[in-house]
Design an enzyme around this catalytic site. Structure first.
Site, PDB file in Angstrom:
ATOM      1  N   SER A 176      50.583  60.574  57.220  1.00  0.00           N
ATOM      2  CA  SER A 176      51.648  59.993  58.052  1.00  0.00           C
ATOM      3  C   SER A 176      51.879  60.805  59.322  1.00  0.00           C
ATOM      4  CB  SER A 176      52.952  59.940  57.254  1.00  0.00           C
ATOM      5  OG  SER A 176      52.755  59.308  56.023  1.00  0.00           O
TER       6      SER A 176
HETATM    7  N1  SAH Z   1      52.485  61.318  51.231  1.00  0.00           N
HETATM    8  C1  SAH Z   1      51.396  61.081  52.136  1.00  0.00           C
HETATM    9  C2  SAH Z   1      50.647  59.791  51.873  1.00  0.00           C
HETATM   10  C3  SAH Z   1      51.025  58.536  52.556  1.00  0.00           C
HETATM   11  S1  SAH Z   1      49.837  57.250  52.328  1.00  0.00           S
HETATM   12  C4  SAH Z   1      51.882  61.178  53.552  1.00  0.00           C
HETATM   13  O1  SAH Z   1      53.052  60.897  53.787  1.00  0.00           O
HETATM   14  O2  SAH Z   1      51.105  61.534  54.417  1.00  0.00           O
HETATM   15  C5  SAH Z   1      50.345  56.616  50.810  1.00  0.00           C
HETATM   16  C6  SAH Z   1      49.488  57.035  49.639  1.00  0.00           C
HETATM   17  O3  SAH Z   1      50.057  56.427  48.462  1.00  0.00           O
HETATM   18  C7  SAH Z   1      48.034  56.553  49.691  1.00  0.00           C
HETATM   19  O4  SAH Z   1      47.199  57.655  49.513  1.00  0.00           O
HETATM   20  C8  SAH Z   1      47.918  55.566  48.530  1.00  0.00           C
HETATM   21  O5  SAH Z   1      46.653  55.583  47.897  1.00  0.00           O
HETATM   22  C9  SAH Z   1      49.013  56.065  47.591  1.00  0.00           C
HETATM   23  N2  SAH Z   1      49.537  55.078  46.651  1.00  0.00           N
HETATM   24  C10 SAH Z   1      49.724  53.744  46.804  1.00  0.00           C
HETATM   25  N3  SAH Z   1      50.260  53.203  45.703  1.00  0.00           N
HETATM   26  C11 SAH Z   1      50.423  54.222  44.813  1.00  0.00           C
HETATM   27  C12 SAH Z   1      50.925  54.310  43.490  1.00  0.00           C
HETATM   28  N4  SAH Z   1      51.373  53.235  42.831  1.00  0.00           N
HETATM   29  N5  SAH Z   1      50.928  55.528  42.891  1.00  0.00           N
HETATM   30  C13 SAH Z   1      50.472  56.632  43.525  1.00  0.00           C
HETATM   31  N6  SAH Z   1      49.981  56.612  44.783  1.00  0.00           N
HETATM   32  C14 SAH Z   1      49.966  55.429  45.412  1.00  0.00           C
END
Ligand code: SAH
Length: 235
Positions: free
Chosen positions: A78
């Site tokens: 992000s």
């Molecule tokens: N926390 C990070 C990631 C954001 S992207 C940041 O803020 O940079 C969101 C991530 O959530 C992705 O890697 C995606 O694969 C994951 N994701 C989506 N659904 C999910 C779920 N049900 N459980 C765990 N991870 C999930």
């Protein structure tokens, strides 16, 4: 990626000291914009090198307000402002037992670990195999004893370490998954983007009071990738 123009990937040329100057400027900007308010979150941001988490070919853009694609189906790191925005809103503090849903690059988890310190605990859950492999490889270099990277559906939380003081969902949910509300401590706070409106989402802070009452408020408008797994659709 919707909403942003991502520059083309290219080998990085910026030096460590150039990135350090950019980081310091970013912190001033985050404070001026009101995203960053507390000294403890500022210290953590200063300490953690975000460039280690940004995919190699985007590394020169580490301190720009852009999300970058990660290995995995729908994963991104992000924008820099989103981390203090989330952590200030839930008042993430030393000693907290913290759960993150969506590990992505692992940057948010490491930043959280610096904030909660050695007496707190960070558990982060990622659903995508390629993404978790990417994150683990970086997180392992930090040698924390109290940061747990779990492969699974974060919609179901992680009962083993519950109840949590703070929970951060970094994907947009149609509705806040009930297991996560159940695993939140009384007196605890959860934050999540919610698909109440599309494509722009409401960033919601949920507080579970000591008497069990749930209070929700919208704090921002955001744009996050969508939750996968059991709670991906309206329940
Ligand atoms: N926390 C990070 C990631 C954001 S992207 C940041 O803020 O940079 C969101 C991530 O959530 C992705 O890697 C995606 O694969 C994951 N994701 C989506 N659904 C999910 C779920 N049900 N459980 C765990 N991870 C999930």
């Amino acid at each position: 990626m919707v909403g942003w123009i991502i520059p083309p990937p290219k080998p990085p040329i910026k030096s460590k000291s150039k990135l350090l100057i950019e980081k310091q400027k970013k912190i001033v900007w985050l404070k001026n914009q009101g995203f960053l308010k507390s000294k403890r979150i500022e210290d953590a941001m200063l300490k953690v090198p975000r460039e280690l988490f940004v995919p190699y070919f985007y590394r020169d853009h580490t301190y720009e307000e852009l999300p970058f694609p990660l290995p995995g189906k729908n994963s991104t790191i992000s924008c820099p402002h989103s981390y203090p925005m989330f952590y200030e809103a839930i008042n993430l503090t030393k000693g907290d037992n913290f759960l993150e849903v969506g590990t992505g690059s692992g940057y948010g988890a490491v930043l959280a670990r610096e904030i909660v310190g050695s007496l707190g605990r960070v558990t982060t859950i990622e659903i995508d195999s390629a993404t978790i492999q990417y994150a683990r490889q970086i997180i392992n270099t930090f040698n924390y004893h109290n940061l747990y990277v779990i492969k699974g559906d974060g919609g179901n939380g992680y009962e083993v370490h519950a109840p949590y003081d703070k929970i951060c969902i970094t994907v947009a949910c149609p509705k806040i998954p009930p297991p996560l509300i159940a695993q939140l401590k009384e007196g605890g706070t959860l934050i999540t983007p919610c698909l109440t409106t599309r494509p722009i989402q409401d960033l919601i802070v949920l507080e579970k009071h000591k008497d069990g009452t749930i209070i929700k408020r919208v704090v921002e408008k955001v744009l996050y990738v969508l939750l996968q797994g059991d709670y991906a659709t309206e329940i």
